[in-house]
Design an enzyme around this catalytic site. Sequence first.
Site, PDB file in Angstrom:
ATOM      1  N   THR A   1       0.865  -1.194   0.000  1.00  0.00           N
ATOM      2  CA  THR A   1       0.000   0.000   0.000  1.00  0.00           C
ATOM      3  C   THR A   1       0.897   1.238   0.000  1.00  0.00           C
ATOM      4  OG1 THR A   1      -0.269  -0.159   2.400  1.00  0.00           O
ATOM      5  CG2 THR A   1      -2.007  -1.101   1.042  1.00  0.00           C
TER       6      THR A   1
ATOM      7  N   LYS B   1       3.826  -6.956   3.958  1.00  0.00           N
ATOM      8  CA  LYS B   1       3.581  -5.559   3.586  1.00  0.00           C
ATOM      9  C   LYS B   1       3.392  -4.773   4.862  1.00  0.00           C
ATOM     10  CE  LYS B   1       0.141  -3.417   3.309  1.00  0.00           C
ATOM     11  NZ  LYS B   1      -0.619  -2.452   4.174  1.00  0.00           N
TER      12      LYS B   1
ATOM     13  N   THR C   1       1.543  -8.008  13.273  1.00  0.00           N
ATOM     14  CA  THR C   1       1.483  -6.672  12.709  1.00  0.00           C
ATOM     15  C   THR C   1       1.426  -6.715  11.194  1.00  0.00           C
ATOM     16  OG1 THR C   1       2.665  -5.747  14.558  1.00  0.00           O
ATOM     17  CG2 THR C   1       2.702  -4.488  12.549  1.00  0.00           C
TER      18      THR C   1
ATOM     19  N   GLU D   1       7.045   4.524   7.024  1.00  0.00           N
ATOM     20  CA  GLU D   1       6.641   5.757   6.347  1.00  0.00           C
ATOM     21  C   GLU D   1       7.582   6.901   6.703  1.00  0.00           C
ATOM     22  OE1 GLU D   1       1.945   4.695   5.671  1.00  0.00           O
ATOM     23  OE2 GLU D   1       2.504   5.928   7.390  1.00  0.00           O
TER      24      GLU D   1
ATOM     25  N   ASN E   1       1.012  10.612   5.371  1.00  0.00           N
ATOM     26  CA  ASN E   1      -0.251  10.354   6.030  1.00  0.00           C
ATOM     27  C   ASN E   1      -1.266  11.462   5.859  1.00  0.00           C
ATOM     28  OD1 ASN E   1      -0.252   7.685   7.272  1.00  0.00           O
ATOM     29  ND2 ASN E   1       1.709   8.450   8.040  1.00  0.00           N
TER      30      ASN E   1
ATOM     31  N   SER F   1      -5.423  10.878  -1.051  1.00  0.00           N
ATOM     32  CA  SER F   1      -5.573  11.752  -2.234  1.00  0.00           C
ATOM     33  C   SER F   1      -4.873  11.162  -3.450  1.00  0.00           C
ATOM     34  CB  SER F   1      -5.052  13.149  -1.940  1.00  0.00           C
ATOM     35  OG  SER F   1      -3.687  13.080  -1.597  1.00  0.00           O
TER      36      SER F   1
END
Lengths: 412, 412
Positions: free
Chosen positions: B159, B185, B196, B283, B407, B412
């Site tokens: 993702t 992932k 997790t 991230e 995040n 979007s």
Amino acid sequence: MPVNFTPAPPEQLLAIKGVTLGIVEANIRKPGRKDLLVIVLDDGATVAGVFTQNDFCAAPVTVAREHLSTLDSKSSIRALVINTGCANAGTGERGIEDARTTCAETARLLGCASEQILPFSTGVIMEPLPLPKIVTGLPRAINNLAADNWFAASEAIMTTDIVPKAVSRRIALNGTTVTITGIAKGSGMIHPNMATMLGFIATDAAVSNPLLEHMVRHAAAHSFNCITVDGDTSTNDAFILMATGCAAHSPIVDKESREFVQLQDAITGVAVELAQKIVRDGEGATKFITIQVESGKTVEECRKVAYAIARSPLIKTAFFASDPNLGRILAAIGYAGIEALDINKLQLYLDDVLVAENGGRAFAYEEKEGQRVMKQAEITVRVALNRGQAAATVWTCDLSYDYVKINAEYRS
Amino acid sequence: MPVNFTPAPPEQLLAIKGVTLGIVEANIRKPGRKDLLVIVLDDGATVAGVFTQNDFCAAPVTVAREHLSTLDSKSSIRALVINTGCANAGTGERGIEDARTTCAETARLLGCASEQILPFSTGVIMEPLPLPKIVTGLPRAINNLAADNWFAASEAIMTTDIVPKAVSRRIALNGTTVTITGIAKGSGMIHPNMATMLGFIATDAAVSNPLLEHMVRHAAAHSFNCITVDGDTSTNDAFILMATGCAAHSPIVDKESREFVQLQDAITGVAVELAQKIVRDGEGATKFITIQVESGKTVEECRKVAYAIARSPLIKTAFFASDPNLGRILAAIGYAGIEALDINKLQLYLDDVLVAENGGRAFAYEEKEGQRVMKQAEITVRVALNRGQAAATVWTCDLSYDYVKINAEYRS
């Protein structure tokens, strides 16, 4: 930029009979900023405080606790000394000695005992206190003492704060006017653990010490202990309540009296306003978020849910982006650790918009409604657990680029 | 950018006898990306899994748990169906129905029972699963089945991941070569709570079901349950271990056997590597941080200290800035909530540099030494509590501007 928060005009801050304040630039970390504050109390004031529960509590916290607990009924706290620029935390035995020397030096200048002084520090952790600068600054701060110095005092305790935080209130206690003025600092490393960051509230009311203890705990529980910016609990948190007894009313000694309740409510109100100012000025904040969790079984479980939401970086960044990615709130409710939670019974509201129920998105919910609320600078998240009578409220802010920037560059 | 992490060359990923994989672009959320994966197992494989403890667990988690627990000894799991783009979490009763329909449709195509299918989803929470796209995609995915599709499968489950995560290993069990290949992932909403994010490991070893259950828990406890990116626990976490039994050795049925220990170690090793890849691709990550807490009284208290450090936004931003503002680590140790912690006994190291002891900065510590380590892309924080024999390790990353950016812009 702080959220709907500009400094109160200095003239709105009310002097408290029996309190004077002196401020200097002591050059502790950076030149050209007020960084040393002395608050002097007339003899006979009552003082109570709550402190951080952090095991690595700062040396001044240890010494202040000690002085508050060893004072006998014949002597009273005469002064508070507060420096910014250095937290004097993680400084071992030397830190304790430095805090004691600060008290001894202040006591010498004021002609009282060391135990009558309470020390406070805030700033960088694990660096030694620059004691010579404090010793040099103290006589100048005492020369500067004045009753109308509250605004300058609120500036002197700032670190990463953008706006100074100060509040005054006046109430009538059985016909006598009583004044309350408080200041606080804090912007990052904000997460409650009995008390959060530095807060000082003074009143000229006359209150016995046991009752003042009760008031300070009550006020902290409903204000500083209901906020979070980043989930980090400081080493230096302290919230001190001072009552000089200079107002012309008979001392409050009865917890059941109307005056006790009125004064406690007013002091709690000042504390709530100061606590909310800390969140409005939270590091990098662009939004002020109120999280209300209601109809839970216990206050404790309501607070757990509220804090799970308030601490989540994913939810905080969604607020920053004005993105109604509200499934993240469901996820946080889900990992809050509530015993036997039935997710099909709860409801999630964003302001007046019902977002989720029956375990998923509400039938009537439309994204554009969520979007409308998310764009606001002030947002209320409301979770109805529908399993009891308890409730809790927590205030927090969003997580923006500037939070990272401020904390990445803090020491530079 | 991911920290010291480039994708493994596809040819290094080893096929597992008894496993085929099919991947398609089903257009679930965005066009032009692989977003539907079917993993098909030969009849007779053993399968075990651990799942998120989040109360708002996703519909596919509920259904997968159900199917794993209701299977009798005569039938086995035949396929796993995994989609990205939609988490099918916070979707109420309809979500459960959608997950069941996904299983039924897959079972129809493969000629088995619904209960022999395990469904998994990951993506945005609180949006309905686009079932028609899945139903349309499934036959195409099954047409695509091949044994050498592991790399494409690792891409299909991404993702916000930047790099696909896949690991293969080969070991000899009492003379027979056994192969293990795993994919995972995860990049955000990463905080352990039994398991997790999504991880799938397959082996051609033959292992009885109770022993496979033991292995999956052991591997999760030492890998996926030792990482955090942002402290948010997902609604969809699942880690599945599959053993096809196609390798030519007698089934492992004894927990005391050498083969059991060898296989468990190898599987745990693959899980650790996948878990670390999730952190390396966390991230916005620019640094890979290992937090070792040792000489504690219990593993639990060591994990508490490690996670207090690993979750702190203040510490994570200091890593991002390469700023040795290490007092923040002391503060986190202090609020970890350890019973009767003596801060004067513990030591804090940054790699090989002793930073703090005796309650404060170590005598020999020089800031330039801390600075040197903080500039590295990989850093080990080591805390010696000096009060027992237990230890724990947690892996995490820093908190950068890009975490906020990713995040804030996720949908979007």
